[in-house]
Design a protein around this motif. Structure first.
Motif, PDB file in Angstrom:
ATOM      1  N   ASP A  30     -37.621  -6.533 -76.765  1.00  0.00           N
ATOM      2  CA  ASP A  30     -38.271  -7.043 -77.967  1.00  0.00           C
ATOM      3  C   ASP A  30     -39.582  -7.754 -77.650  1.00  0.00           C
ATOM      4  N   ASP A  31     -40.288  -8.113 -78.698  1.00  0.00           N
ATOM      5  CA  ASP A  31     -41.619  -8.700 -78.579  1.00  0.00           C
ATOM      6  C   ASP A  31     -41.622  -9.992 -77.766  1.00  0.00           C
TER       7      ASP A  31
ATOM      8  N   ASN B  90     -47.287  -6.629 -77.374  1.00  0.00           N
ATOM      9  CA  ASN B  90     -46.427  -6.299 -78.513  1.00  0.00           C
ATOM     10  C   ASN B  90     -47.059  -5.182 -79.347  1.00  0.00           C
ATOM     11  N   ASN B  91     -48.332  -5.347 -79.682  1.00  0.00           N
ATOM     12  CA  ASN B  91     -49.023  -4.328 -80.481  1.00  0.00           C
ATOM     13  C   ASN B  91     -49.337  -3.088 -79.669  1.00  0.00           C
TER      14      ASN B  91
ATOM     15  N   LYS C 106     -46.359  -0.842 -79.793  1.00  0.00           N
ATOM     16  CA  LYS C 106     -46.232  -0.145 -81.079  1.00  0.00           C
ATOM     17  C   LYS C 106     -47.256   0.980 -81.202  1.00  0.00           C
TER      18      LYS C 106
ATOM     19  N   TYR D 106     -46.887   4.987 -81.994  1.00  0.00           N
ATOM     20  CA  TYR D 106     -47.565   5.651 -83.101  1.00  0.00           C
ATOM     21  C   TYR D 106     -48.324   6.890 -82.641  1.00  0.00           C
TER      22      TYR D 106
ATOM     23  N   ASP E 146     -41.126   5.275 -88.673  1.00  0.00           N
ATOM     24  CA  ASP E 146     -41.295   4.239 -87.663  1.00  0.00           C
ATOM     25  C   ASP E 146     -42.242   3.133 -88.105  1.00  0.00           C
TER      26      ASP E 146
ATOM     27  N   MET F 202     -42.285   1.441 -90.654  1.00  0.00           N
ATOM     28  CA  MET F 202     -41.575   0.347 -91.320  1.00  0.00           C
ATOM     29  C   MET F 202     -40.977  -0.656 -90.318  1.00  0.00           C
ATOM     30  N   CYS F 203     -40.897  -0.283 -89.069  1.00  0.00           N
ATOM     31  CA  CYS F 203     -40.323  -1.171 -88.049  1.00  0.00           C
ATOM     32  C   CYS F 203     -41.321  -2.268 -87.700  1.00  0.00           C
ATOM     33  N   LYS F 204     -40.802  -3.467 -87.480  1.00  0.00           N
ATOM     34  CA  LYS F 204     -41.669  -4.600 -87.159  1.00  0.00           C
ATOM     35  C   LYS F 204     -42.000  -4.687 -85.670  1.00  0.00           C
ATOM     36  N   THR F 205     -41.120  -4.199 -84.809  1.00  0.00           N
ATOM     37  CA  THR F 205     -41.339  -4.306 -83.364  1.00  0.00           C
ATOM     38  C   THR F 205     -41.177  -2.945 -82.692  1.00  0.00           C
TER      39      THR F 205
ATOM     40  N   GLU G 231     -37.579  -1.974 -82.298  1.00  0.00           N
ATOM     41  CA  GLU G 231     -37.006  -1.359 -83.501  1.00  0.00           C
ATOM     42  C   GLU G 231     -37.393   0.117 -83.600  1.00  0.00           C
TER      43      GLU G 231
END
Length: 166
Positions: A48-49, A81-82, A85, A89, A100, A102-105, A108
């Motif tokens: 996780d982040d 963290n970004n 993601k 993407y 995907d 919609m996921c915050k991390t 996820e």
């Protein structure tokens, strides 16, 4: 860059493209890509982040550290963290991205991809059984070259191995 124009294997900057019907193969390549790119990205995806907390004496609780109070190293880690993601993407096709997004991390996103494409343990067990049958009955026909037979055999073994890792 449009995915149609992307040639697999031509860049270390772009992650391997996800092909839903070859998820186990992609998953192994993606994990290797992430680890080779930056071990901190692997950390973010698996655990996780990065989040940095500090004690707030007024409310006597830990709160998220304001950006201004972070060290340069902590700011770099927050950037991971970004970055993790963004890496996700760039890998899946557009229909995957819509789910995907919609996921915050990144963790996820990773979990969503695994649930979506590897399914539950029953489906996984069925896939293992099917691949085991293919392995046990494997033959190279007279019309087939050794190279194409080896490629088929290697695909079976690799798929079995990747399903067994979870």
């Amino acid at each position: 860059m449009a995915q149609e124009n992307y040639v697999e294997g031509c860049s270390m900057q772009i992650p391997p493209l996800l092909e839903a019907d070859e998820f186990c193969f992609w998953k192994t390549r993606f994990e290797t890509y992430i680890k080779s790119k930056d071990i901190d990205l692997c950390q973010v995806i698996q655990n996780d982040d990065f989040v940095f907390m500090m004690a707030d004496p007024k409310i006597k609780m830990d709160i998220e550290t304001p950006y201004e109070k972070l060290t340069d190293n902590e700011k770099k880690q927050l950037g991971k963290n970004n970055e993790a993601k963004v890496t996700f993407y760039n890998a899946p096709p557009r229909k995957e991205h819509e789910r995907d997004f919609m996921c915050k991390t990144a963790k996820e996103v990773w979990h969503t991809l695994i649930i979506t494409h590897q399914h539950n343990s029953q489906v996984k067990d069925c896939k293992i059984d099917l691949l085991t049958q293919q392995y046990e009955k494997f033959l190279i026909s007279d019309e087939e070259t050794i190279d194409s037979g080896f490629t088929r055999f290697n695909a079976i073994v690799t798929s079995l191995k990747s399903l067994d890792q979870d």
